[in-house]
Design a protein around this motif. Structure first.
Motif, PDB file in Angstrom:
ATOM      1  N   SER A 217       7.235  64.178   7.841  1.00  0.00           N
ATOM      2  CA  SER A 217       7.119  65.285   6.900  1.00  0.00           C
ATOM      3  C   SER A 217       6.933  66.600   7.654  1.00  0.00           C
ATOM      4  CB  SER A 217       5.938  65.043   5.959  1.00  0.00           C
ATOM      5  OG  SER A 217       4.741  64.888   6.699  1.00  0.00           O
ATOM      6  N   PRO A 218       7.057  67.742   6.972  1.00  0.00           N
ATOM      7  CA  PRO A 218       6.922  69.037   7.658  1.00  0.00           C
ATOM      8  C   PRO A 218       5.599  69.220   8.393  1.00  0.00           C
ATOM      9  CG  PRO A 218       7.911  69.333   5.489  1.00  0.00           C
ATOM     10  CD  PRO A 218       7.493  67.894   5.573  1.00  0.00           C
ATOM     11  N   ASP A 219       4.547  68.516   7.969  1.00  0.00           N
ATOM     12  CA  ASP A 219       3.256  68.647   8.649  1.00  0.00           C
ATOM     13  C   ASP A 219       3.160  67.772   9.896  1.00  0.00           C
ATOM     14  OD1 ASP A 219       3.025  66.111   7.613  1.00  0.00           O
ATOM     15  OD2 ASP A 219       1.349  66.560   6.271  1.00  0.00           O
ATOM     16  N   GLY A 220       4.262  67.079  10.228  1.00  0.00           N
ATOM     17  CA  GLY A 220       4.295  66.269  11.437  1.00  0.00           C
ATOM     18  C   GLY A 220       3.821  64.850  11.259  1.00  0.00           C
ATOM     19  N   LYS A 221       3.365  64.490  10.071  1.00  0.00           N
ATOM     20  CA  LYS A 221       2.891  63.131   9.813  1.00  0.00           C
ATOM     21  C   LYS A 221       4.037  62.249   9.326  1.00  0.00           C
ATOM     22  CE  LYS A 221      -1.834  64.536   8.651  1.00  0.00           C
ATOM     23  NZ  LYS A 221      -2.893  64.506   7.604  1.00  0.00           N
ATOM     24  N   THR A 222       3.991  60.977   9.714  1.00  0.00           N
ATOM     25  CA  THR A 222       5.002  60.015   9.282  1.00  0.00           C
ATOM     26  C   THR A 222       4.563  59.374   7.967  1.00  0.00           C
ATOM     27  OG1 THR A 222       5.632  59.528  11.564  1.00  0.00           O
ATOM     28  CG2 THR A 222       6.279  57.934   9.890  1.00  0.00           C
ATOM     29  N   ARG A 223       5.440  59.426   6.972  1.00  0.00           N
ATOM     30  CA  ARG A 223       5.131  58.849   5.664  1.00  0.00           C
ATOM     31  C   ARG A 223       6.156  57.757   5.346  1.00  0.00           C
ATOM     32  NH1 ARG A 223       1.229  62.161   3.938  1.00  0.00           N
ATOM     33  NH2 ARG A 223       1.279  64.353   4.570  1.00  0.00           N
ATOM     34  N   GLU A 224       5.700  56.752   4.622  1.00  0.00           N
ATOM     35  CA  GLU A 224       6.563  55.627   4.271  1.00  0.00           C
ATOM     36  C   GLU A 224       6.795  55.590   2.764  1.00  0.00           C
ATOM     37  OE1 GLU A 224       6.403  51.633   6.283  1.00  0.00           O
ATOM     38  OE2 GLU A 224       5.558  51.074   4.342  1.00  0.00           O
ATOM     39  N   TYR A 225       8.040  55.327   2.385  1.00  0.00           N
ATOM     40  CA  TYR A 225       8.425  55.307   0.984  1.00  0.00           C
ATOM     41  C   TYR A 225       9.170  54.007   0.673  1.00  0.00           C
ATOM     42  CZ  TYR A 225       8.004  60.343   1.952  1.00  0.00           C
ATOM     43  OH  TYR A 225       7.580  61.577   2.359  1.00  0.00           O
ATOM     44  N   ASP A 226       9.120  53.611  -0.606  1.00  0.00           N
ATOM     45  CA  ASP A 226      10.013  52.565  -1.092  1.00  0.00           C
ATOM     46  C   ASP A 226      11.366  53.225  -1.344  1.00  0.00           C
ATOM     47  OD1 ASP A 226       8.188  50.413  -1.137  1.00  0.00           O
ATOM     48  OD2 ASP A 226       7.315  51.166  -2.996  1.00  0.00           O
ATOM     49  N   ALA A 227      12.392  52.774  -0.635  1.00  0.00           N
ATOM     50  CA  ALA A 227      13.704  53.429  -0.717  1.00  0.00           C
ATOM     51  C   ALA A 227      14.611  52.712  -1.699  1.00  0.00           C
ATOM     52  CB  ALA A 227      14.359  53.470   0.661  1.00  0.00           C
ATOM     53  N   THR A 228      15.450  53.484  -2.375  1.00  0.00           N
ATOM     54  CA  THR A 228      16.521  52.918  -3.189  1.00  0.00           C
ATOM     55  C   THR A 228      17.827  53.083  -2.429  1.00  0.00           C
ATOM     56  OG1 THR A 228      17.078  54.979  -4.345  1.00  0.00           O
ATOM     57  CG2 THR A 228      15.279  53.654  -5.259  1.00  0.00           C
ATOM     58  N   LEU A 229      18.845  52.374  -2.857  1.00  0.00           N
ATOM     59  CA  LEU A 229      20.121  52.403  -2.140  1.00  0.00           C
ATOM     60  C   LEU A 229      20.819  53.747  -2.236  1.00  0.00           C
ATOM     61  CD1 LEU A 229      21.535  48.866  -2.992  1.00  0.00           C
ATOM     62  CD2 LEU A 229      20.269  49.588  -0.956  1.00  0.00           C
ATOM     63  N   ILE A 230      20.427  54.578  -3.210  1.00  0.00           N
ATOM     64  CA  ILE A 230      21.103  55.879  -3.372  1.00  0.00           C
ATOM     65  C   ILE A 230      20.328  57.031  -2.738  1.00  0.00           C
ATOM     66  CG2 ILE A 230      22.310  55.150  -5.461  1.00  0.00           C
ATOM     67  CD1 ILE A 230      20.232  56.713  -7.086  1.00  0.00           C
ATOM     68  N   ASP A 231      19.160  56.735  -2.150  1.00  0.00           N
ATOM     69  CA  ASP A 231      18.415  57.793  -1.459  1.00  0.00           C
ATOM     70  C   ASP A 231      19.221  58.318  -0.279  1.00  0.00           C
ATOM     71  OD1 ASP A 231      16.291  57.621  -3.161  1.00  0.00           O
ATOM     72  OD2 ASP A 231      15.092  56.324  -1.863  1.00  0.00           O
ATOM     73  N   GLN A 232      19.121  59.614  -0.030  1.00  0.00           N
ATOM     74  CA  GLN A 232      19.849  60.202   1.089  1.00  0.00           C
ATOM     75  C   GLN A 232      19.063  60.040   2.380  1.00  0.00           C
ATOM     76  OE1 GLN A 232      21.556  64.055   0.706  1.00  0.00           O
ATOM     77  NE2 GLN A 232      23.046  63.334  -0.798  1.00  0.00           N
ATOM     78  N   VAL A 233      19.797  59.848   3.460  1.00  0.00           N
ATOM     79  CA  VAL A 233      19.207  59.637   4.782  1.00  0.00           C
ATOM     80  C   VAL A 233      19.209  60.955   5.546  1.00  0.00           C
ATOM     81  CG1 VAL A 233      19.406  58.370   6.953  1.00  0.00           C
ATOM     82  CG2 VAL A 233      20.014  57.259   4.795  1.00  0.00           C
ATOM     83  N   LYS A 234      18.089  61.229   6.232  1.00  0.00           N
ATOM     84  CA  LYS A 234      17.971  62.437   7.041  1.00  0.00           C
ATOM     85  C   LYS A 234      17.804  62.071   8.519  1.00  0.00           C
ATOM     86  CE  LYS A 234      15.822  65.198   3.367  1.00  0.00           C
ATOM     87  NZ  LYS A 234      14.661  66.056   3.008  1.00  0.00           N
ATOM     88  N   ALA A 235      17.968  63.061   9.361  1.00  0.00           N
ATOM     89  CA  ALA A 235      17.816  62.836  10.801  1.00  0.00           C
ATOM     90  C   ALA A 235      16.435  62.294  11.118  1.00  0.00           C
ATOM     91  CB  ALA A 235      18.057  64.146  11.554  1.00  0.00           C
TER      92      ALA A 235
END
Length: 246
Positions: free
Chosen positions: A217-235
């Motif tokens: 996230s922008p604050d530098g912390k790593t966050r985990e989410y439940d992803a769906t197949l249509i979620d967009q992938v970022k770098a």
């Protein structure tokens, strides 16, 4: 008079105050991480500008400034503290040293700006082209100012004295119950479904309904989410496909 354009290598960024000790890992270095009897945790990753890599289960972990033995110990401690493994045995190998080198993505040098390749794509082709893993967005320095330009921009005309920097393309990481885990280039608009297909698809043990996505996230912390197949992938996203419950 011959007009000249300079093509340079983009050196890896270093963390402020971090000594470039040859025995220590640094930003830009690539490491191979193996956790004994846990093949899904095998990781090949480049240490980012923050000095960290992304590992399955534990997310981001800082390795810059550590030896390979110290890095292995730090990863093992994180796995134990997260209660993922009771007594993990971890090995870390330095596979590519870039914190004390430059990243060669094409042939560096000074090139005459001839009429046949006065445009950006022509000059890049004359310099040997962008190697696999190179970004199509390059930085052009002109009169002390920089701008991002697509390497395929045929309308972009170069001028004498321009300097071109080539960086690495952004990537995402995919692990768990996929055929081919590892790092792959991120494309604009890519979805989780497309990312999984690039990884060869889900294994018979995996479930498309049990996909986790870790993102810084922008604050530098790593966050985990439940992803769906249509979620967009970022770098720098980490996608982890879990086993099916049944």
């Amino acid at each position: 008079m011959i007009r000249i354009v300079t093509v340079l290598l983009l050196s890896a960024l270093a963390l402020p105050g971090l000594a470039q000790n040859p025995d220590k890992l640094g930003p830009g270095d690539t490491v191979h991480v193996v956790v004994y009897q846990q093949p899904d945790l095998t990781t090949d990753a480049r240490i980012n500008e923050r000095g960290s890599i992304e590992m399955p289960l534990i997310g981001g972990i800082k390795l810059a400034g550590l030896s390979t033995a110290e890095a292995a110990s730090a990863i093992a401690d994180a796995l134990k503290q997260g209660q993922y493994l009771k007594a993990p045995q971890v090995a870390v190998a330095l596979t590519t040293v870039r914190s004390r080198q430059v990243s060669m993505l094409l042939h560096p040098g000074r090139y005459p700006l001839e009429e046949s390749h006065s445009r950006l794509p022509d000059l890049i082709a004359a310099a040997g082209g962008i190697a696999a893993g190179g970004s199509e967005d390059v930085t052009v320095i002109r009169d002390g100012k920089s701008e991002k330009v697509n390497a395929l921009a045929k309308e972009y005309e170069l001028k004498a004295g321009d300097t071109i920097y080539i960086d690495r393309a952004p990537v995402f990481y995919i692990y768990g119950e996929v055929i081919h885990s590892g790092a792959y280039p991120v494309k604009a608009g890519m979805t989780v479904m497309q990312a999984i297909s690039i990884g060869g698809g889900i294994t018979p043990r995996g479930s498309e309904n049990r996909v986790k996505l870790r993102r810084v996230s922008p604050d530098g912390k790593t966050r985990e989410y439940d992803a769906t197949l249509i979620d967009q992938v970022k770098a720098d996203d980490v996608i982890f496909v879990k086993e099916s419950l049944f």
